[in-house]
Design an enzyme around this catalytic site. Structure first.
Site, short mmCIF file in Angstrom:
data_model
loop_
_atom_site.label_atom_id
_atom_site.label_comp_id
_atom_site.label_asym_id
_atom_site.label_seq_id
_atom_site.Cartn_x
_atom_site.Cartn_y
_atom_site.Cartn_z
N HIS A 38 41.15 8.22 -31.10
CA HIS A 38 40.56 7.40 -31.89
C HIS A 38 40.52 7.82 -33.41
O HIS A 38 40.47 7.06 -34.54
CB HIS A 38 39.31 6.69 -31.55
CG HIS A 38 38.13 7.77 -32.05
ND1 HIS A 38 37.51 8.48 -31.02
CD2 HIS A 38 37.44 8.15 -33.07
CE1 HIS A 38 36.71 9.24 -31.37
NE2 HIS A 38 36.53 9.03 -32.63
N ASP A 60 41.16 9.46 -24.85
CA ASP A 60 40.86 9.55 -26.17
C ASP A 60 41.08 11.30 -26.75
O ASP A 60 40.50 11.62 -27.61
CB ASP A 60 39.42 9.40 -26.50
CG ASP A 60 39.10 9.14 -27.87
OD1 ASP A 60 40.18 8.65 -28.67
OD2 ASP A 60 38.03 9.36 -28.45
N GLY A 115 33.02 11.95 -38.04
CA GLY A 115 33.65 12.93 -39.01
C GLY A 115 33.84 14.05 -37.89
O GLY A 115 34.72 14.85 -38.27
N ASN A 116 32.84 14.17 -37.07
CA ASN A 116 32.94 15.48 -36.15
C ASN A 116 33.99 15.22 -34.97
O ASN A 116 34.23 16.19 -34.23
CB ASN A 116 31.80 15.71 -35.41
CG ASN A 116 30.69 16.69 -36.23
OD1 ASN A 116 29.73 16.56 -36.44
ND2 ASN A 116 31.16 17.79 -36.31
N SER A 117 34.63 14.04 -34.92
CA SER A 117 35.59 13.53 -33.57
C SER A 117 36.48 14.61 -33.75
O SER A 117 37.18 14.70 -34.79
CB SER A 117 35.80 12.12 -33.89
OG SER A 117 34.79 11.11 -33.53
N GLY A 154 47.17 1.38 -7.86
CA GLY A 154 46.98 -0.14 -7.98
C GLY A 154 45.97 -0.77 -7.12
O GLY A 154 45.95 -2.03 -6.60
#
Length: 366
Positions: free
Chosen positions: A104, A134, A205-207, A260
């Protein structure tokens, strides 16, 4: 007299020998074991910060956003393009410039600028990304760059000290400390992962920045903060990165094995709706996708999957974790209960369609 002296000396030697024998052979008196002293917090983290921080980076992102506006004056619809800027964090895992961050942080990017801990800036290139975990890889050109070793997140213990490094709120070169508050934590943003929860301060901002243990190893990638809470942050366990790292590096995306089916755990609410599930353990098949490996193998809604490759399945995460260790084309065996009959079903795993490789919308991302 001489005989008496010799007898006395002989007796003395015998008594000394007996005393030595008794000393050696006598059992050691039992002493209550003292409990080990509790671990003390380090006086400071200076040495550790100096060791790991050079491998932490800031990532500035530019994204072109196209916005349409209505036809107010009869001249036709129009559009305008603006530049949206964002900031995140990351860390080097190789000396030639391979950087781990969050998907992200870099999703939809048109320009990436990487700032090393010392202040040098370099252009970045998105090498691979995976929305479902992510995670993403960014590449910068360089040689002899500092890097961080990947630890084993399965060994993370509640209560151990950790550091979070990154650029919260754009404040570059920030370090916070805390402990592991919980492991294998379920978070609505992604039910595939059991997150590491920490009270080390994490903010927007730490992401993508690292969560490191006292050995200087990365055990998590900071990713999520709890909305309307303080001291509650979540990191993606680094072992989830290890499972997809080769795919991201060589293909730019992750090819996942696919059954599936959609499924649910057996809960009291579900048993109330379907009393026939009472006393059963496993995952209930809710839907079988048309043309999927599960459909070709004959699985049906309301089947209960009780084991995967002979390993007992009791929760959704069990099956997800087992599937993550397999590749498309692998042959696997499911143990399935249908009504009162239990049977084994062997099938060949397919490749997860791209439409299913998208995560749920997060509550809040840092």
């Amino acid at each position: 007299m001489a005989g008496s002296a010799r007898a006395a000396a002989h007796l003395k030697r015998w008594l000394f020998g007996a005393a030595v024998l008794l000393f050696v052979a006598a059992p050691t008196p039992s002493v209550a074991a003292k409990p080990a002293p509790p671990p003390q917090p380090p006086a400071n983290f200076v040495a550790l910060v100096n060791r790991v921080s050079p491998a932490v980076v800031n990532i500035d992102v530019e994204q072109q956003v196209r916005r349409r506006f209505p036809d107010w004056f009869g001249t036709g619809e129009g559009a305008t393009t603006r530049i949206k800027r964002g900031v995140g964090s990351g860390f080097l895992i190789s000396s030639d410039g391979l950087i781990v961050t969050n998907n992200h942080v870099v999703q939809g990017q048109s320009k990436l600028v990487v700032t090393l801990w010392g202040g040098r800036t370099l252009p970045g290139r998105l090498l691979g990304s995976d929305p479902l975990t992510d995670l993403a890889l960014v590449k910068i050109e360089g040689r002899g760059l500092p890097s961080l070793p990947l630890g084993n997140s399965d060994r993370a213990q509640v209560g151990e000290w950790v550091l979070a490094l990154g650029s919260p709120l754009g404040l570059r070169r920030t370090v916070t400390s805390g402990i592991v508050s919980s492991t294998n934590r379920e978070v609505s943003i992604n039910e595939r992962l059991g997150f590491i929860q920490t009270d080390a301060a994490i903010n927007p901002g730490n992401s993508g920045g690292p969560l490191v243990n006292m050995a200087g190893q990365v055990i998590g990638i900071n990713a999520v903060i709890a909305a309307e809470a303080q001291g509650i942050g979540f990191a993606i366990p680094v072992n989830a990165l290890k499972l997809i790292l080769d795919d991201l590096r060589t293909k730019g995306r992750v090819e996942r094995a696919w059954l599936g089916i959609s499924f649910a755990g057996i809960t009291p609410d579900l048993i109330e709706q379907f009393p026939e599930l009472r006393g059963k353990e496993g995952l209930v098949v809710a839907r079988v996708a048309a043309g999927s490996p599960a459909q070709r193998a004959g699985l049906k809604p309301e089947d209960v999957i009780v084991a995967f490759e002979g390993k007992k399945v009791t929760a959704a995460r069990d099956l997800i974790a087992d599937m993550a260790r397999h590749k498309p084309g692998d042959r696997v065996t499911l143990t399935v209960q249908r009504g009162k009959r239990r049977q084994e079903v062997t099938l060949t795993l397919g490749t997860m369609p791209e439409r299913e490789a998208q995560p749920a919308a997060p509550d809040e991302e840092p």
